[in-house]
Design a protein around this motif. Structure first.
Motif, PDB file in Angstrom:
ATOM      1  N   GLU A  99     -10.721   5.076   6.277  1.00 45.48           N
ATOM      2  CA  GLU A  99     -10.592   4.559   4.907  1.00 45.48           C
ATOM      3  C   GLU A  99      -9.205   3.958   4.668  1.00 45.48           C
ATOM      4  O   GLU A  99      -9.063   2.907   4.018  1.00 45.48           O
ATOM      5  CB  GLU A  99     -10.884   5.676   3.903  1.00 45.48           C
ATOM      6  CG  GLU A  99     -12.358   6.075   3.894  1.00 45.48           C
ATOM      7  CD  GLU A  99     -12.622   7.353   3.113  1.00 45.48           C
ATOM      8  OE1 GLU A  99     -11.679   7.861   2.459  1.00 45.48           O
ATOM      9  OE2 GLU A  99     -13.762   7.858   3.147  1.00 45.48           O
ATOM     10  N   GLN A 118      -5.983  -5.257   2.505  1.00 43.08           N
ATOM     11  CA  GLN A 118      -4.766  -5.677   1.805  1.00 43.08           C
ATOM     12  C   GLN A 118      -4.102  -6.847   2.518  1.00 43.08           C
ATOM     13  O   GLN A 118      -3.655  -7.800   1.890  1.00 43.08           O
ATOM     14  CB  GLN A 118      -3.788  -4.504   1.703  1.00 43.08           C
ATOM     15  CG  GLN A 118      -2.533  -4.844   0.934  1.00 43.08           C
ATOM     16  CD  GLN A 118      -1.363  -3.959   1.323  1.00 43.08           C
ATOM     17  OE1 GLN A 118      -1.033  -3.830   2.498  1.00 43.08           O
ATOM     18  NE2 GLN A 118      -0.754  -3.354   0.329  1.00 43.08           N
ATOM     19  N   ASN A 156      -8.400  -0.105   4.094  1.00 43.48           N
ATOM     20  CA  ASN A 156      -7.634  -0.605   2.941  1.00 43.48           C
ATOM     21  C   ASN A 156      -6.442  -1.451   3.389  1.00 43.48           C
ATOM     22  O   ASN A 156      -6.118  -2.469   2.760  1.00 43.48           O
ATOM     23  CB  ASN A 156      -7.147   0.571   2.090  1.00 43.48           C
ATOM     24  CG  ASN A 156      -8.248   1.163   1.235  1.00 43.48           C
ATOM     25  OD1 ASN A 156      -9.271   0.534   0.994  1.00 43.48           O
ATOM     26  ND2 ASN A 156      -8.051   2.393   0.777  1.00 43.48           N
ATOM     27  N   ASP A 187      -1.739   5.135  -3.662  1.00 43.19           N
ATOM     28  CA  ASP A 187      -3.010   4.431  -3.437  1.00 43.19           C
ATOM     29  C   ASP A 187      -3.888   5.207  -2.463  1.00 43.19           C
ATOM     30  O   ASP A 187      -5.125   5.193  -2.580  1.00 43.19           O
ATOM     31  CB  ASP A 187      -2.740   3.026  -2.897  1.00 43.19           C
ATOM     32  CG  ASP A 187      -1.879   2.193  -3.836  1.00 43.19           C
ATOM     33  OD1 ASP A 187      -2.138   2.239  -5.049  1.00 43.19           O
ATOM     34  OD2 ASP A 187      -0.939   1.517  -3.360  1.00 43.19           O
ATOM     35  N   TYR A 221       0.867  -1.185   0.000  1.00 42.01           N
ATOM     36  CA  TYR A 221       0.000   0.000   0.000  1.00 42.01           C
ATOM     37  C   TYR A 221       0.899   1.228   0.000  1.00 42.01           C
ATOM     38  O   TYR A 221       1.731   1.417   0.895  1.00 42.01           O
ATOM     39  CB  TYR A 221      -0.896  -0.030   1.225  1.00 42.01           C
ATOM     40  CG  TYR A 221      -2.082   0.905   1.162  1.00 42.01           C
ATOM     41  CD1 TYR A 221      -2.975   0.850   0.091  1.00 42.01           C
ATOM     42  CD2 TYR A 221      -2.322   1.842   2.169  1.00 42.01           C
ATOM     43  CE1 TYR A 221      -4.072   1.697   0.025  1.00 42.01           C
ATOM     44  CE2 TYR A 221      -3.413   2.685   2.123  1.00 42.01           C
ATOM     45  CZ  TYR A 221      -4.282   2.618   1.033  1.00 42.01           C
ATOM     46  OH  TYR A 221      -5.367   3.459   0.972  1.00 42.01           O
ATOM     47  N   ILE A 242      -8.527   7.225  -2.151  1.00 39.52           N
ATOM     48  CA  ILE A 242      -9.640   7.027  -1.210  1.00 39.52           C
ATOM     49  C   ILE A 242     -10.649   8.172  -1.376  1.00 39.52           C
ATOM     50  O   ILE A 242     -10.295   9.293  -1.773  1.00 39.52           O
ATOM     51  CB  ILE A 242      -9.152   6.950   0.251  1.00 39.52           C
ATOM     52  CG1 ILE A 242      -8.518   8.269   0.705  1.00 39.52           C
ATOM     53  CG2 ILE A 242      -8.164   5.783   0.426  1.00 39.52           C
ATOM     54  CD1 ILE A 242      -8.128   8.293   2.177  1.00 39.52           C
TER      55      ILE A 242
END
Length: 543
Positions: free
Chosen positions: A122, A130, A126, A7, A3, A11
């Motif tokens: 958020e 992940q 993630n 990335d 991540y 969001i």
């Protein structure tokens, strides 16, 4: 799968955010997110954290203090900084922008309406997703290669599974860039134009490099994974990167493939050593007559693919540093000898794959089939066959000797086994330079060896020879060379590097001391035998 800051910008909460500086750091890994309003980062910040801040504690800071603050963030491994506008500051300080640019630290601006809470939720969601995805991938990859390992896979089996997982063609090359296996129908011909080592990241436990190769006038990239083997040899996994580079998540599969190849290498080496040990034991049984009857001998012969109906000879190859050495060796000496022996047996077995052999630290004993009609024919065959290996290893002070026994059937091997070893041991003592010698080539020494089994050889040395040895070893050597040269003064002087007059003087002096009659054939024969025995016993005593 890692991540990264790039990335995070995807969001929902950051759809209106602006990247102001540090674009080069968009690939920094994000492992956590933290709200930081105080600037005592030494106490709180951890590597991989993305910092949320309204710059409350830095409102009145100078340009230099801002750049120092950013340097501290980078030093502690921060992945980036998100600054909220409109709460304590209305404009991003120039020092902060400058510092983030210099440190390649992404600087992201958000307005006052964006909630820290939403950003944190958020990002953390993630990260959790992940990690769950990574666990699924890990379990799938682990299951695939664990199942494969149970089937004793070959190279092609391993890379087929790897291709199935990562969706890219894979090849295996040796240290000479020779293709050992490939998922491509026709392994490509290529020329390496550039190569660089990759900095190790998460999931990368092997050494990696990326090569640019020219294939049919087209420049392509391939990822190389170096896989060391237990036997000292290295193989290389080459992953073809046709359109894009290999993704980080794929390294998990590549690592598993490399480990599978290593485990297979370890297993094969262990099996090979076990087989080699068993073969050594079987050869030992035949060499030393460790069998109860003909039936048991035949069973051992079948294991070695030998026959009771054929003729054989025992051939011993011995190598040593400087001179034949017996007795105890240090561990390092033993290791060095074994390394040389391993190289030699690989070379010998490649040209004599059907011959049984036994490996010792610095010698190899082989049982070789003999279909020749004469001793000399077999000797010529051995010499011609082993000559390339001899020339390749005959360097420095390494001495190489090959001894050949008399001919016999398999049941005669125990009687013949000691003969070639005697040859290689005695050839240095009697100053024979020949690389290959038959047991019969030992001549009188063969008779003396047989005689020594029942008698003390000292009894066969005349008093005149003893007197000469005690009086002056130089005179003893002069007589030896003089008789070996058929009493030729010029030839003797050339061998001893002295003037012919010196040789004449010594011979006359020897006649006075010993009353030797050099014209008496019987007396000269006795002297020559005594000299040979003295040499033989003297060398044994030295060892």
């Amino acid at each position: 799968m890692i991540y990264r800051v790039k990335d995070v910008l995807d969001i929902p909460s950051l759809q209106t955010a602006t990247l102001l500086s540090g674009k080069e750091g968009l690939y920094n890994e994000v492992s956590d997110v933290i709200v930081m309003e105080a600037h005592d980062i030494d106490n709180w910040l951890k590597p991989g954290q993305l910092v949320l801040s309204s710059l409350y504690s830095l409102q009145e800071s100078t340009r230099q203090e801002y750049t120092d603050f950013v340097a501290g963030l980078r030093k502690h491994g921060a992945s980036g900084i998100i600054v909220k506008m409109g709460r304590f500051i209305d404009e991003i300080p120039a020092g902060l922008i400058e510092g983030c640019s210099d440190q390649n630290l992404p600087l992201i601006q958000i307005d006052a309406t964006v909630s820290y809470r939403n950003i944190i939720l958020e990002i953390m969601q993630n990260l959790i997703n992940q990690k769950a995805d990574m666990l699924d991938v890990y379990q799938n990859v682990h299951h695939e290669f664990k199942t494969l390992a149970m089937k004793e896979p070959e190279y092609i089996d391993v890379i087929k599974v790897l291709k199935k997982i990562i969706g890219r063609d894979v090849s295996i090359y040796d240290e000479n860039n020779h293709c050992l296996a490939s998922t491509e129908l026709h392994p490509i011909d290529f020329e390496i134009t550039n190569a660089r080592e990759l900095f190790p990241e998460k999931y990368m436990h092997y050494d990696y490099s990326r090569e640019l190769v020219m294939v049919s006038d087209t420049l392509q990239s391939r990822l190389i994974c170096k896989v060391p083997g237990m036997d000292g040899h290295t193989i290389f996994l080459a992953i073809r990167e046709a359109q894009t580079f290999v993704e980080m998540i794929d390294y998990m599969a590549i690592e598993n493939a490399a480990s599978t190849l290593q485990f297979e290498s370890i297993k094969q080496v262990a099996l090979s050593r076990e087989k080699e040990s068993h073969i050594n034991d079987v050869v030992d049984h035949i060499l030393n007559g460790k069998y109860k009857n003909t039936e048991e001998l035949n069973e051992n012969a079948l294991i070695l693919k030998l026959s009771l109906d054929k003729k054989y000879r025992v051939v011993t190859w011995q190598h040593f540093q400087g001179k034949v050495a017996s007795g105890k060796r240090s561990f390092q000496e033993h290791t060095d000898y074994m390394a040389c022996t391993t190289g030699l047996i690989h070379a010998i077995s490649s040209i004599w794959p059907k011959n049984a052999y036994r490996i010792f630290s610095n010698r190899i004993t082989l049982i070789v089939e003999d279909n020749f009609t004469t001793d000399q024919s077999f000797k010529d065959y051995v010499q011609e066959t082993l000559k390339p290996i001899y020339e390749n290893h005959n360097k420095g002070d390494l001495v190489l000797r090959v001894g050949i026994s008399d001919q016999g059937q398999l049941s005669d091997i125990p009687k013949l086994a000691a003969q070639p070893l005697r040859v290689v041991q005695l050839s240095n003592m009697i100053k024979q330079d020949a690389f290959v010698m038959l047991y019969k080539d030992l001549g009188i020494y063969r008779i003396l060896l047989e005689l020594s089994k029942e008698n003390d050889l000292n009894d066969y040395i005349s008093d005149k020879i003893r007197m000469l040895q005690e009086y002056d070893p130089e005179y003893f050597e002069t007589v030896r060379v003089f008789l070996d040269s058929n009493q030729n003064y010029k030839q003797t002087s050339d061998i001893l590097f002295v003037h012919p007059k010196t040789v004449r003087y010594r011979i006359e002096k020897i006649k006075e001391l010993t009353n030797l009659d050099f014209d008496n054939p019987d007396e000269m024969l006795q002297v020559m035998i005594g000299i040979r025995i003295s040499q033989l016993l003297g060398n044994y005593n030295k060892d």
